[in-house]
Structure formats: C-alpha cells, structure tokens
Design a protein around this motif. Structure first.
Motif, PDB file in Angstrom:
ATOM      1  N   SER A 131     -25.769  -1.378 -36.094  1.00  0.00           N
ATOM      2  CA  SER A 131     -24.538  -2.014 -35.616  1.00  0.00           C
ATOM      3  C   SER A 131     -24.823  -2.980 -34.479  1.00  0.00           C
ATOM      4  O   SER A 131     -24.196  -4.030 -34.371  1.00  0.00           O
ATOM      5  CB  SER A 131     -23.521  -0.957 -35.190  1.00  0.00           C
ATOM      6  OG  SER A 131     -23.999  -0.254 -34.088  1.00  0.00           O
ATOM      7  N   VAL A 132     -25.793  -2.638 -33.611  1.00  0.00           N
ATOM      8  CA  VAL A 132     -26.174  -3.557 -32.530  1.00  0.00           C
ATOM      9  C   VAL A 132     -26.685  -4.854 -33.147  1.00  0.00           C
ATOM     10  O   VAL A 132     -26.308  -5.959 -32.738  1.00  0.00           O
ATOM     11  CB  VAL A 132     -27.268  -2.927 -31.638  1.00  0.00           C
ATOM     12  CG1 VAL A 132     -27.786  -3.942 -30.629  1.00  0.00           C
ATOM     13  CG2 VAL A 132     -26.750  -1.696 -30.920  1.00  0.00           C
ATOM     14  N   ALA A 165     -26.389   3.234 -35.258  1.00  0.00           N
ATOM     15  CA  ALA A 165     -26.130   2.554 -33.984  1.00  0.00           C
ATOM     16  C   ALA A 165     -27.007   1.317 -33.870  1.00  0.00           C
ATOM     17  O   ALA A 165     -26.535   0.230 -33.521  1.00  0.00           O
ATOM     18  CB  ALA A 165     -26.419   3.504 -32.828  1.00  0.00           C
ATOM     19  N   LEU A 185     -27.936  13.429 -36.373  1.00  0.00           N
ATOM     20  CA  LEU A 185     -28.028  12.641 -35.135  1.00  0.00           C
ATOM     21  C   LEU A 185     -28.932  11.429 -35.326  1.00  0.00           C
ATOM     22  O   LEU A 185     -28.631  10.326 -34.859  1.00  0.00           O
ATOM     23  CB  LEU A 185     -28.550  13.520 -33.992  1.00  0.00           C
ATOM     24  CG  LEU A 185     -27.505  14.362 -33.289  1.00  0.00           C
ATOM     25  CD1 LEU A 185     -28.155  15.275 -32.266  1.00  0.00           C
ATOM     26  CD2 LEU A 185     -26.465  13.484 -32.597  1.00  0.00           C
ATOM     27  N   LEU A 186     -30.052  11.630 -36.041  1.00  0.00           N
ATOM     28  CA  LEU A 186     -30.972  10.530 -36.259  1.00  0.00           C
ATOM     29  C   LEU A 186     -30.313   9.452 -37.111  1.00  0.00           C
ATOM     30  O   LEU A 186     -30.441   8.253 -36.859  1.00  0.00           O
ATOM     31  CB  LEU A 186     -32.242  11.064 -36.924  1.00  0.00           C
ATOM     32  CG  LEU A 186     -33.443  10.107 -36.907  1.00  0.00           C
ATOM     33  CD1 LEU A 186     -33.792   9.718 -35.474  1.00  0.00           C
ATOM     34  CD2 LEU A 186     -34.637  10.745 -37.578  1.00  0.00           C
ATOM     35  N   LEU A 190     -27.124   8.852 -37.250  1.00  0.00           N
ATOM     36  CA  LEU A 190     -26.148   8.167 -36.399  1.00  0.00           C
ATOM     37  C   LEU A 190     -26.843   7.159 -35.486  1.00  0.00           C
ATOM     38  O   LEU A 190     -26.359   6.055 -35.270  1.00  0.00           O
ATOM     39  CB  LEU A 190     -25.378   9.187 -35.556  1.00  0.00           C
ATOM     40  CG  LEU A 190     -24.215   9.886 -36.256  1.00  0.00           C
ATOM     41  CD1 LEU A 190     -23.658  10.986 -35.377  1.00  0.00           C
ATOM     42  CD2 LEU A 190     -23.117   8.904 -36.612  1.00  0.00           C
ATOM     43  N   ALA A 191     -28.005   7.559 -34.946  1.00  0.00           N
ATOM     44  CA  ALA A 191     -28.738   6.669 -34.057  1.00  0.00           C
ATOM     45  C   ALA A 191     -29.203   5.432 -34.814  1.00  0.00           C
ATOM     46  O   ALA A 191     -29.146   4.306 -34.302  1.00  0.00           O
ATOM     47  CB  ALA A 191     -29.926   7.405 -33.447  1.00  0.00           C
TER      48      ALA A 191
END
Lengths: 389, 313
Positions: A14-15, A11, A4-5, A7-8
């Motif tokens: 990507s921003v 994220a 999860l970390l 993936l975050a």
C-alpha cells in the motif's frame, strides 16, 4: 505465512501504491466537481461562530450547484471539525490535501488552527482563502496562494476610535481589554488612534478570558475619570461591562469591536446595553427593515436551517459567493494559479447585505481594511456611519 | 519482552501503518503516526507519574508546554535542535521537580490539586512573560533541523517521532525493572509500607516527576516543530486531561499503554472523520458528530477494558 506477516506485506504494497499514484492535473478539479475544504470549529470554544459560517458556505455552494454549478462543475464542500485544536487541524489539512484533494481551503477558523494548518496547505500548493484569524501572516508577506478578507483589529479599531474621539470630543479615553492576542491587537489600534490625535490613553485594564465579573475593572475606569471606554471584549464581557457601568450609575460611552457586534449582545444585555457603540465589518441581517433581496435570503436561510441567520452566516455566505464568482471568472480551465490571478483582479462591489467592497491586487492580498460604526438603539444594532477609511 | 512478542509488536505496528496509509493516504497516515508517537511520548510521562508512582498528575500539559517553549526559544536563538532538545527535557524535568514539591506534605487528591495549580501558574506565566514568550500572540517554530536537513516531510517527522518514542520506551523499560521502578510501585501500592521498608517516598515521587517531566519535555519540543506554532492556551487543562485520558485508555500501568492511548486519542477522531464522509447529507453535516462518537468510543473502551487497552481485562 502468518497473518501478521501478510498484513505487513500488504502494508508495504500500500505504501508503494500510495507513492506511485498519479496526481490529477489540478487537485480537486474534475469535469464534474470542484472540491473545497474548510477547517472549522463545530464542537470547540468558538463553535457558536463556526456552525453559522459553515451553514452560510453550504447554502451558497448548494445554490450555485442548483443553478448548474460553475462551468458545469458542482462545488463539494468538505468540512472538517478541528474543535480549535491545532493537532486536529494539521491532520484535517493533510486529509483534505491528500485524501479529498481539496482545490482550495476557505474560512478556516481560529488563529492556532490557521497557524498550524496554513503551512501544510500552501506547501501542498493549495489556495488558502479568507481565514477567520486576525494574524498578519495570513496575507503578509505576499504569497501567491494566501488571501485574507478580514482586516486586523488594529487597523479598523484605529479608524473607529479616531472617528469617535473626533466626533464626540472625548478628553479621557480608556480601554478594557481581554488579556490575549485579541486584546493586545485592539490596544495597538487604540493607542495609534489617540497618538495621531495627540491624546493619551488615560487608563487601561484587562480581564482574563472567561471572566464574568468585571466590577473591579469598571470601578477602576470610573475612578480614572474616563469619558470614553473602548471594549476589546466578546459578547458576554461586553454585556457584563455595560451592565456594571449602568448598575453603578455611570453613563459613559463605550465602543466594542466587531467581536461584540452581535445580536446576542442586545438579546442578552437588554436595556443595559442600549446606546452601546460597536464596529461592524458586515451588518447583522435583521428581517425587520430588510431590503427585498435580504428578506428573501433570510427566508431561505430560515427554511433551510430552521433558525434566524446571524452576521456569521452572512460572512460564510459572502465568502462562498466570492469563491463562486472568482471560479466562474477564471474560466472553464480552472487551475489554482488561474484562480489566484483572477482573484487579484477581481473587484467585489457592495451587495444587499451591506458588505464593504473587497478588492485584491497582485501586490495586496488583504481584501478589506475597513469597519463601520453601529449603535444599539431600541434593542437592535443600527448602522450610524459608512465604512471608515 | 521476548523476541517473538517484540516481532509481533513490530509487525502489528507495520500492519496498522499500512492499513492507515491505505485508508488515509501516505502523508495523512504518516502525520498521524508522527502525532501518535509524540503524544505517546508525552503520555509516557503520565504513565511514569500516575501508573508507576501512583501520583495524581493533573497538569502534565504544563511540562509539555515548558519543553515546547524552551525548544522554540532556543531554536529561534540559533541553538542547534540536537542541543535544544536536551535543554527542553531538562527544563521540563526541573518543572516536574517543582511540581512534585507539595508531595512532601500533601497526598492523594490534595496533591493532585496542587499539580493543577502548577499547570495554571505555568500557563499564566507563559502569557505574562510577553517579552520572551510573545504572550498570548504565540510563537512560530521553524522545522526541526537534523544534520543540516530540515525535518519537514511527513515521513521524516514520523521517523524522528517513532525513533524518539522507541528510545524512551527502552529507557523506561530499564527504569521500571530497576530499583527505582520497584520503589515507585511500592510507593504506589502503600506509601507507609514502602517507607517502613527503607524506601524514601519523597525521593521516589520527586524522581518520578523528573523522569515524567523530561519525557513530556522531549514530546513538547517535537510537538512545537510538528505543529509550527505554539501559544499558551494549547498547553492548558484540556491538554492535561487529554494526556490523563490517554494513559487510562491505554493502560496507565503498562509501558505500551501510552502508545495505545495515543492511538485512540489521535487516530480515532480521524477515522471517524473519514467514516463520516460516507454518511448521507444532513447526518454527515451534524456539528460535533466526531466528538459524540469519540466520547462513545472512550466509554466503550473504559467499560470493556477497564485496565486499559494494554492492561488486559
């Protein structure tokens, strides 16, 4: 590091990437293509209009591409289906602006859809061309990116009603209208026409959208002694009103707006709608009696889609044709501003479809204000006047 | 909610948003996040009424509409948004109270039909009250103003919506754990037994509709700003069924159900639309392709997760 970390973190990256990506000089225009977006209704309540409009657009763009494109660039139409839902329209506009980098939006369909998506489009600096919405804000106040082709109902119904009353000498004009913004727009036009002639609107009565039984409304108008009834109806209600009048033996003249000017009206209504007057902003493409160019076009359409074209197909094709001609005239260095300024100077003359002249100017972004009269004779619409000014 | 679970939720939400940005682009993804959060807020109202209190609500969109119109009219009369939003919530809560009145005498599907009738009356009133609502012609709504700043960028809209949703979820979590929450669930499970235990079912149902109405009213107020144009037809039965579907897909008895349901209702059609672009020519152009695929997704979710995405197997 947990999944999860990771993936975050991805994220966040990507921003960052999405933020720093450089935009092309003119959105949607590369050496090879021009991206055009349309937000239509292909699955909602007006899908019967949306599908042929899209087909007309695609057909004209594909023809332009087959002929080498516009200054060597192929036109790619990206179609989004809003289903007449403003929420989906906003998201579709964002997708077309950001992901597809649409150069222009053409023929967006439905007032709630257009009103919700138009700010997204023009705020992003993209062209908003020829939407299917009678709302005045599609061309007023003057905006460098907004262009409209379709006159508000009020404008052309005023001219049509005035012409009918003057030509036939009707003394008791009445109105049957759909209880929504469409009906109210038509009512304003009818009242303005009668006001100019110094005559009253003797009676008016409404129905709720979707109603199929108009017997009480027709009885009321007959009771008021109307000798002319303007119908702010769509196809089904037009047929219902005419059929009811004929059923009770009431031979009154009726005039329907362009929303009732459809081949479906005489196909569904048969003998009951014989003699009905209608307003046309573009003629229905009948194969019978068509000029050679129109007959060829009908053949090509049938071959491609396996169905007969209708007036909505012609509208889609015509709008795409206007886009192609303007883009060609704007030159090889295509920019949004260059396209808009070219469109402001462009005169579109009448063509083999029988369309009106479309003319824009730097101070007027509404291309046409006129409709013409037609009448159902021998089971098909016949044009009986030129465009009424 | 334990600290680990909370962190897991935050991280998974951030990961989802990041993937969405990668797939759709920042503005498009943030617009989706805005609408997902707004729909989830409206869906929370359904979770309270349907999932917690066990009542059939077929007209929730009317309460969203009341909130949207109240907000639009107040803002156009120069009332600050921060003041207008609570009034919008109060109006929709009052609407909810009104809609719950037939529950004194009706139950089950019959009461559900009365909520349907309420929704029709509200929609018709919005059309007929033309001097105020501009009838079917609709109302343009300006951007939300907070602290003198227009909230018109996708990022700021997403921030406001998500903040409102988190606030509402925390409030609901407290409510569900309270005496009232237990009363709602008791009424849902067995109204007669609840009555015998000293719970006033009429009051419990009334409060469920008031709370559900207020949540939907806030959602309506935000929706009006995000969409920028409201008309009565937007708050018709289709929207009510969409909210009901949202709650059942997500899990009507779970707080997180509203968020999961909203994600499916708002974001899945967008994902389908993006995937469709990759299909070959004629198939990509098929009319209504998104609707068909969306329908299939809904059926699959209902079959595989009958208690909703948040409700487990």
């Amino acid at each position: 590091m947990s999944l999860l970390l990771k993936l975050a973190l991805a994220a966040g990256a990507s921003v960052f990437l999405a933020t720093v990506q450089a935009a092309p000089a003119t959105p949607g225009v590369t050496d090879r293509e021009i991206v055009v977006g349309t937000i239509s209704d292909l699955s909602g309540p007006i899908a019967l209009l949306g599908v042929p409009v899209r087909d007309g657009l695609l057909m004209r763009f594909d023809e332009a591409n087959a002929a080498g494109g516009v200054h060597g660039r192929k036109i790619r139409l990206v179609v989004e289906d809003s289903g007449y839902d403003p929420k989906r329209a906003v998201l579709a506009a964002r997708k077309l602006v950001q992901r597809d980098q649409a150069f222009a939006f053409i023929a967006d369909m439905g007032t709630p859809v257009v009103m919700a998506s138009m700010p997204v489009i023009v705020d992003a600096g993209r062209l908003h061309l020829f939407p299917f919405s009678p709302h005045e804000s599609t061309y007023l106040p003057l905006h460098p990116l907004k262009f409209q082709n379709f006159a508000p109902y009020q404008t052309y119904m005023e001219a049509a009603t005035r012409h009918m009353v003057q030509a036939h000498g009707y003394q008791r004009s009445c109105l049957l209208y759909q209880d929504d913004d469409y009906g109210l727009e038509v009512m304003k036009g009818v009242e303005a026409a009668l006001g100019k002639l110094g005559r009253p609107l003797v009676d008016k009565t409404s129905y709720k959208r979707g109603a199929t039984d108009l017997s009480s409304q027709v009885a009321r108008l007959r009771g008021a002694g109307c000798d002319f009834v303007v119908l702010a109806t769509v196809v089904r209600e037009t047929v219902a009103a005419m059929s009811e009048a004929r059923r009770i033996g009431w031979k009154v003249d009726m005039l329907v707006t362009a929303s009732g000017y459809s081949a479906q009206t005489h196909e569904l209504g048969g003998a009951a709608v014989e003699g009905l007057y209608g307003v046309s902003v573009l003629p229905h493409p009948y194969a019978e009696g068509a000029n050679k160019q129109l007959a060829d076009w009908i053949q090509r359409y049938r071959k491609r889609y396996g169905v007969d074209p209708n007036v909505w197909s012609v509208m889609g094709y015509t709008l795409a044709d206007m886009f192609v001609h303007t883009a060609e005239a704007a030159g090889p260095q295509l920019t949004i501003d260059g396209f808009a300024r070219t469109l402001e100077k462009f005169d579109f003359t009448r063509d083999y479809f029988g369309s009106p002249e479309y003319r824009f100017s730097p101070t007027d972004h509404l291309g046409n204000r006129y409709g013409r009269l037609a009448q159902i004779r021998n089971g098909k619409w016949e044009l009986i006047s030129d465009y009424l000014k | 909610m334990t600290r680990t679970v909370r962190w897991r939720s935050v991280l998974s939400s951030a990961a989802l948003l990041g993937l969405a940005i990668l797939a759709f682009g920042a503005d498009h993804a943030l617009s989706q996040a805005t609408l997902v959060a707004t729909y989830a807020l409206a869906g929370l109202g359904v979770v309270v009424v349907v999932g917690q209190a066990g009542q059939i609500a077929l007209g929730q969109a009317a309460l969203v509409g009341l909130g949207a119109y109240t907000e639009a009219l107040l803002v156009s009369a120069s009332v600050p948004s921060l003041l207008a939003i609570p009034v919008a919530a109060a109006t929709a809560a009052a609407g909810g109270a009104l809609a719950s009145l037939p529950a004194r005498r009706l139950g089950g599907l019959y009461f559900g039909m009365s909520t349907l009738a309420f929704a029709l009356i509200v929609e018709e009133a919005l059309v007929r009250w033309e001097p105020v609502t501009r009838g079917a012609a609709g109302l343009a709504v300006p951007a939300l103003q907070l602290a003198g700043q227009a909230v018109d960028a996708p990022a700021s809209q997403a921030l406001v919506s998500v903040a409102a949703l988190i606030g509402a979820m925390l409030l609901c979590a407290r409510l569900f754990d309270s005496r009232l929450g237990r009363a709602w669930r008791a009424v849902r499970e067995d109204e007669v037994a609840a009555d015998a235990c000293g719970i006033d079912p009429v009051r419990a149902k009334l409060l469920a509709f008031v709370v559900g109405g207020a949540l939907s009213g806030v959602a309506g107020a935000l929706y009006a700003h995000w969409i920028g144009f409201i008309s009565p037809e937007q708050f018709g039965l289709m929207f009510s069924f969409e909210l009901l579907m949202l709650a059942f897909i997500g899990g009507a008895q779970r707080l997180a159900g509203a968020a999961w349901g909203a994600l499916v209702i708002v974001a899945i059609p967008q994902a389908i639309s993006v995937l469709r672009d990759a299909l070959p020519g004629e198939l990509a152009r098929s009319a209504g392709l998104e609707t068909v695929v969306f329908g299939a997704v809904i059926v699959a979710v209902v079959l595989l997760r009958p208690r909703g995405l948040a409700g487990g197997r």
